[in-house]
Write a protein that holds these residues in place. Structure first.
Motif, PDB file in Angstrom:
ATOM      1  N   THR A 138       0.849  -1.176   0.000  1.00  0.00           N
ATOM      2  CA  THR A 138       0.000   0.000   0.000  1.00  0.00           C
ATOM      3  C   THR A 138       0.891   1.233   0.000  1.00  0.00           C
ATOM      4  OG1 THR A 138      -1.982   0.974   1.007  1.00  0.00           O
ATOM      5  CG2 THR A 138      -0.211   0.345   2.508  1.00  0.00           C
ATOM      6  N   ALA A 139       0.300   2.379  -0.285  1.00  0.00           N
ATOM      7  CA  ALA A 139       1.076   3.618  -0.345  1.00  0.00           C
ATOM      8  C   ALA A 139       1.706   3.925   1.006  1.00  0.00           C
ATOM      9  CB  ALA A 139       0.173   4.762  -0.785  1.00  0.00           C
ATOM     10  N   LYS A 140       2.978   4.266   0.991  1.00  0.00           N
ATOM     11  CA  LYS A 140       3.677   4.639   2.226  1.00  0.00           C
ATOM     12  C   LYS A 140       3.297   6.072   2.597  1.00  0.00           C
ATOM     13  CE  LYS A 140       7.891   6.228   2.270  1.00  0.00           C
ATOM     14  NZ  LYS A 140       7.708   7.492   3.055  1.00  0.00           N
ATOM     15  N   PRO A 141       2.882   6.300   3.838  1.00  0.00           N
ATOM     16  CA  PRO A 141       2.613   7.674   4.265  1.00  0.00           C
ATOM     17  C   PRO A 141       3.872   8.535   4.111  1.00  0.00           C
ATOM     18  CG  PRO A 141       1.742   6.106   5.864  1.00  0.00           C
ATOM     19  CD  PRO A 141       2.581   5.324   4.896  1.00  0.00           C
ATOM     20  N   ALA A 142       3.694   9.719   3.557  1.00  0.00           N
ATOM     21  CA  ALA A 142       4.834  10.610   3.334  1.00  0.00           C
ATOM     22  C   ALA A 142       5.500  11.009   4.647  1.00  0.00           C
ATOM     23  CB  ALA A 142       4.373  11.856   2.576  1.00  0.00           C
ATOM     24  N   SER A 143       4.751  10.943   5.732  1.00  0.00           N
ATOM     25  CA  SER A 143       5.285  11.334   7.038  1.00  0.00           C
ATOM     26  C   SER A 143       6.262  10.316   7.604  1.00  0.00           C
ATOM     27  CB  SER A 143       4.137  11.536   8.029  1.00  0.00           C
ATOM     28  OG  SER A 143       3.351  10.353   8.140  1.00  0.00           O
ATOM     29  N   LEU A 144       6.316   9.113   7.021  1.00  0.00           N
ATOM     30  CA  LEU A 144       7.196   8.055   7.510  1.00  0.00           C
ATOM     31  C   LEU A 144       8.423   7.923   6.626  1.00  0.00           C
ATOM     32  CD1 LEU A 144       4.780   5.085   8.355  1.00  0.00           C
ATOM     33  CD2 LEU A 144       5.672   6.815   9.910  1.00  0.00           C
ATOM     34  N   SER A 145       9.571   7.755   7.229  1.00  0.00           N
ATOM     35  CA  SER A 145      10.772   7.407   6.472  1.00  0.00           C
ATOM     36  C   SER A 145      10.654   5.949   6.045  1.00  0.00           C
ATOM     37  CB  SER A 145      12.013   7.598   7.340  1.00  0.00           C
ATOM     38  OG  SER A 145      12.038   6.626   8.384  1.00  0.00           O
ATOM     39  N   HIS A 146      11.477   5.537   5.084  1.00  0.00           N
ATOM     40  CA  HIS A 146      11.460   4.134   4.681  1.00  0.00           C
ATOM     41  C   HIS A 146      11.855   3.227   5.845  1.00  0.00           C
ATOM     42  CE1 HIS A 146      10.474   4.613   0.488  1.00  0.00           C
ATOM     43  NE2 HIS A 146      11.440   5.503   0.304  1.00  0.00           N
ATOM     44  N   VAL A 147      12.792   3.670   6.665  1.00  0.00           N
ATOM     45  CA  VAL A 147      13.228   2.871   7.816  1.00  0.00           C
ATOM     46  C   VAL A 147      12.071   2.648   8.782  1.00  0.00           C
ATOM     47  CG1 VAL A 147      14.669   2.896   9.892  1.00  0.00           C
ATOM     48  CG2 VAL A 147      15.671   3.444   7.674  1.00  0.00           C
TER      49      VAL A 147
END
Length: 365
Positions: free
Chosen positions: A142-151
């Motif tokens: 699903t789309a990753k929230p922009a507020s979260l880093s990949h880590v």
């Protein structure tokens, strides 16, 4: 899930190289961490030139930026699930991933090349995510929230989907109910606490002293030190659901005896895989099924409760809700330490040493 069921019975090195569909047309190999035999961290091999499999119509090729280390990875490396995985060595470990989409299959409709996504594979997947390119079915992302880093994103999905499967899909917890999480300081326990809180439940947790602040921040109304001699006395409520992430006889006894009639006891430590490893897939599977039914009947008659062995399953709707909660800050799995993908063996040592508080994550260049 459909694609994973096909890949499950094919060795990593036997998978054919094929041009991918999308912006990386012509890509046929990747860099991955292979496990050629079961054992300690030293059996993990960081390799270039590992063949990428065919990209099926419902598959997505993800350029991984971060993948997390789960307890399942460490157990698999040591031989857990050998009844299934032994004939298929070498395998690639890893369930979680966060990254950007590099290519999509012809049947993919909701996701697009260039989009940042995160998600998790099913526990039985042979080709895992310890790689710079990972293949997952569209429903597993699903789309990753922009507020979260990949880590930060990579630390969430497998643990949260495991907790979701237990509490939301199986126990079907509801607003106003009381939930106990045994072993709430780990990733699954924390995710379960967040999910139960988001569902409107009153949450109690057993955990170590170092985890009390973290579980209270996650939404627990009560945190009990698991080393206490009077845990049962401190847990005065009768619970609608108990999620036992530890799965020892003592924790099972505790969980069973604090449930109200009609409540659900759910343990992550079922015996399906261990029995299959001991007796073979068919005989072990049959023995495990018989033991589960025996326990379900036993506790239904003696305590009037439902007894379950729970296993993570990929769930597109659940993953979307998990992403929404993470975006709002209502679901977090803290990261304790990061390592480069090439140092996956060191990451496993750190995770096994239990000196790192929080999730261990591999960053992918």
């Amino acid at each position: 899930m459909r694609r994973q069921s096909v890949q499950m019975f094919r060795s990593v090195e036997a998978l054919p190289a094929q041009a991918c569909i999308g912006s990386f047309r012509g890509l046929s190999t990747c860099t991955a961490v292979l496990v050629r035999r079961f054992g300690g961290p030293e059996v993990m091999e960081y390799r270039n030139g590992v063949a990428l499999p065919d990209l099926g119509p419902n598959d997505v090729l993800v350029r991984a930026r971060a993948v997390s280390v789960n307890p399942l990875d460490i157990r698999m490396r040591g031989g857990y699930g050998k009844s299934l995985f032994q004939p298929l060595l070498p395998i690639v470990l890893g369930r979680d991933v966060s990254g950007e989409i590099s290519a999509v299959g012809s049947g993919v409709r909701q996701l697009q090349v260039g989009q940042e996504v995160f998600g998790a594979l099913h526990p039985t997947a042979i080709r895992g995510t310890y790689s710079n390119y990972a293949i997952l079915a569209e429903e597993q992302l699903t789309a990753k929230p922009a507020s979260l880093s990949h880590v930060d994103a990579a630390a969430i999905p497998f643990a949260a989907l495991t907790a979701w499967r237990a509490l939301r899909s199986t126990a079907r917890i509801q607003n106003g109910q009381k939930v106990l999480v045994i072993g709430g300081g780990g990733a699954v326990g924390l995710a379960a606490t967040y999910l139960a809180k988001a569902a409107g439940c009153h949450v109690s947790v057993t955990c170590g002293k170092k985890s009390v602040e973290r579980v209270m921040e996650a939404g627990a109304q009560q945190a009990v030190d698991y080393t206490s001699e009077n845990i049962r006395e401190q847990l005065k409520d009768r619970f609608d659901a108990v999620l036992d992430t530890i799965g020892m006889p003592e924790t099972e006894s505790l969980g069973i005896n604090v449930l109200r009639k009609g409540g659900h006891y759910l343990t992550l430590q079922g015996e399906i895989v261990s029995m299959a490893d001991k007796y073979g897939l068919l005989a072990g599977g049959a023995a495990a099924a018989a033991k589960l039914v025996q326990k379900q009947v036993q506790y239904k008659q003696s305590h009037g409760i439902e007894y379950w062995w729970t296993v993570m399953r990929t769930d597109a709707e659940a993953l979307e809700e998990i992403a929404r909660l993470a975006k709002e800050g209502s679901l977090k799995v803290p990261v304790g330490k990061t390592f480069p993908l090439a140092e996956a063996a060191e990451a496993h040592k750190a995770r096994e040493g239990k000196k790192t508080v929080g999730k261990v994550v591999l960053e992918v260049e």
